[in-house]
Design a protein around this motif. Structure first.
Motif, mmCIF file in Angstrom:
data_model
loop_
_atom_site.group_PDB
_atom_site.id
_atom_site.type_symbol
_atom_site.label_atom_id
_atom_site.label_comp_id
_atom_site.label_asym_id
_atom_site.label_seq_id
_atom_site.Cartn_x
_atom_site.Cartn_y
_atom_site.Cartn_z
ATOM 1 N N VAL A 120 0.824 -1.209 0.000
ATOM 2 C CA VAL A 120 0.000 0.000 0.000
ATOM 3 C C VAL A 120 0.857 1.257 0.000
ATOM 4 O O VAL A 120 0.386 2.333 -0.388
ATOM 5 N N ASP A 121 2.137 1.136 0.397
ATOM 6 C CA ASP A 121 3.035 2.280 0.369
ATOM 7 C C ASP A 121 3.378 2.697 -1.056
ATOM 8 O O ASP A 121 3.739 3.848 -1.305
ATOM 9 N N ALA A 122 3.242 1.745 -1.998
ATOM 10 C CA ALA A 122 3.569 2.019 -3.402
ATOM 11 C C ALA A 122 2.328 2.348 -4.225
ATOM 12 O O ALA A 122 2.428 2.578 -5.435
ATOM 13 N N ALA A 123 1.168 2.368 -3.596
ATOM 14 C CA ALA A 123 -0.091 2.648 -4.292
ATOM 15 C C ALA A 123 -0.680 3.956 -3.783
ATOM 16 O O ALA A 123 -0.415 4.381 -2.655
ATOM 17 N N SER A 124 -1.491 4.584 -4.625
ATOM 18 C CA SER A 124 -2.159 5.814 -4.204
ATOM 19 C C SER A 124 -3.340 5.472 -3.300
ATOM 20 O O SER A 124 -3.797 4.317 -3.255
ATOM 21 N N PHE A 144 -7.015 -6.568 5.534
ATOM 22 C CA PHE A 144 -5.958 -5.760 6.132
ATOM 23 C C PHE A 144 -5.076 -5.152 5.048
ATOM 24 O O PHE A 144 -4.356 -5.869 4.358
ATOM 25 N N PRO A 145 -5.098 -3.817 4.883
ATOM 26 C CA PRO A 145 -4.125 -3.164 4.002
ATOM 27 C C PRO A 145 -2.826 -2.968 4.775
ATOM 28 O O PRO A 145 -2.835 -2.452 5.904
ATOM 29 N N VAL A 146 -1.696 -3.406 4.200
ATOM 30 C CA VAL A 146 -0.427 -3.319 4.916
ATOM 31 C C VAL A 146 0.703 -2.892 3.989
ATOM 32 O O VAL A 146 0.617 -3.032 2.770
ATOM 33 N N SER A 147 1.765 -2.401 4.598
ATOM 34 C CA SER A 147 3.034 -2.177 3.906
ATOM 35 C C SER A 147 4.087 -2.961 4.661
ATOM 36 O O SER A 147 4.487 -2.581 5.765
ATOM 37 N N ALA A 148 4.518 -4.079 4.086
ATOM 38 C CA ALA A 148 5.527 -4.905 4.747
ATOM 39 C C ALA A 148 6.862 -4.172 4.829
ATOM 40 O O ALA A 148 7.597 -4.322 5.815
ATOM 41 N N LYS A 149 7.192 -3.386 3.828
ATOM 42 C CA LYS A 149 8.473 -2.684 3.814
ATOM 43 C C LYS A 149 8.551 -1.614 4.893
ATOM 44 O O LYS A 149 9.599 -1.393 5.497
ATOM 45 N N LYS A 150 7.420 -0.945 5.161
ATOM 46 C CA LYS A 150 7.408 0.132 6.154
ATOM 47 C C LYS A 150 6.793 -0.296 7.484
ATOM 48 O O LYS A 150 6.792 0.468 8.442
ATOM 49 N N GLY A 151 6.248 -1.508 7.522
ATOM 50 C CA GLY A 151 5.679 -2.010 8.763
ATOM 51 C C GLY A 151 4.271 -1.534 9.049
ATOM 52 O O GLY A 151 3.698 -1.856 10.099
ATOM 53 N N LYS A 152 3.685 -0.798 8.123
ATOM 54 C CA LYS A 152 2.342 -0.267 8.339
ATOM 55 C C LYS A 152 1.303 -1.389 8.339
ATOM 56 O O LYS A 152 1.247 -2.194 7.412
ATOM 57 N N GLY A 153 0.505 -1.454 9.384
ATOM 58 C CA GLY A 153 -0.564 -2.440 9.471
ATOM 59 C C GLY A 153 -0.111 -3.815 9.947
ATOM 60 O O GLY A 153 -0.959 -4.676 10.211
ATOM 61 N N ILE A 154 1.191 -4.041 10.076
ATOM 62 C CA ILE A 154 1.702 -5.360 10.481
ATOM 63 C C ILE A 154 1.328 -5.704 11.927
ATOM 64 O O ILE A 154 0.865 -6.822 12.195
ATOM 65 N N PRO A 155 1.500 -4.783 12.903
ATOM 66 C CA PRO A 155 1.112 -5.114 14.284
ATOM 67 C C PRO A 155 -0.367 -5.472 14.413
ATOM 68 O O PRO A 155 -0.723 -6.412 15.136
ATOM 69 N N GLU A 156 -1.228 -4.745 13.702
ATOM 70 C CA GLU A 156 -2.659 -5.028 13.765
ATOM 71 C C GLU A 156 -2.990 -6.388 13.156
ATOM 72 O O GLU A 156 -3.834 -7.126 13.674
#
Length: 202
Positions: A120-124, A144-156
């Motif tokens: 999701v970090d690479a998408a608008s 769950f929308p996540v960004s594995a590279k930035k860690g966004k949404g991973i804890p949830e």
């Protein structure tokens, strides 16, 4: 401590499954590459928190096979679905939800599955919203929308997966991150590096 749930990470080739597993485990347990089908066998990553232990099975990318190798790769991935507690379908946020994703979803019990929208970090924002709207047609239990590279949404995501297990003992020592022997991981890494070097001269 919650009992060991086995979580299968499935999806088309190159949607970010290995990157996702590495992010959830906190370190590299699966080879990451732009080259499809890098993960040809099932790889188990292990995450132990204060409350739970999760085992992630990083499967080969599912696709309509045109070769005997493709059929074997698919068989490896599909075999993983029969003995797991949760199936996570991984979808690439930067690419349209299409027939390939639908074909993979047709092999999954979607009402009990979790859909993970990666990259999701690479998408608008509009791309992410459009993808989530399209994916709602799958009828999954959670999204769950996540960004594995930035860690966004991973804890949830980890917290949700942990909440879907029953109480039980630890199956692996707390410091275990993979059930692969170290020599097997080294061999796979060297093989992958060799492949990249050979292709760079073509």
């Amino acid at each position: 401590m919650s009992a060991l749930p086995v979580v299968a990470i499935v999806g088309r080739p190159n949607v970010g499954k290995s990157t996702l597993v590495n992010a959830m485990c906190g370190q590299k347990v699966s080879i990451v590459s732009d080259k499809p089908q890098t993960t040809r066998t099932r790889v188990r990553g292990v995450l132990t928190t204060d409350d739970a232990q999760l085992v992630f099975v990083d499967t080969p990318g599912l696709h309509k096979p045109v070769t005997a190798l493709g059929e074997r790769v698919n068989a490896t991935a599909l075999d993983s679905l029969g003995d797991v507690d949760v199936v996570c379908l991984v979808i690439d946020a930067t690419k349209p939800f299409g027939k390939g994703d639908q074909w993979v979803a047709s092999h999954i019990d979607m009402p009990t599955a979790v859909v993970i929208l990666t990259k999701v970090d690479a998408a608008s924002k509009d791309q992410v919203l459009a993808q989530l709207a399209a994916l709602s047609s799958l009828g999954a239990s959670d999204y769950f929308p996540v960004s594995a590279k930035k860690g966004k949404g991973i804890p949830e995501l980890i917290a949700h997966l942990a909440s879907r297990m029953e109480e039980g003992p630890l199956y692996y020592p707390a410091d275990t991150v993979s059930d692969q022997p170290e020599e097997q991981w080294v061999a796979r890494s060297e093989e992958h590096t060799s492949e990249l070097q050979s292709h760079s001269f073509i």
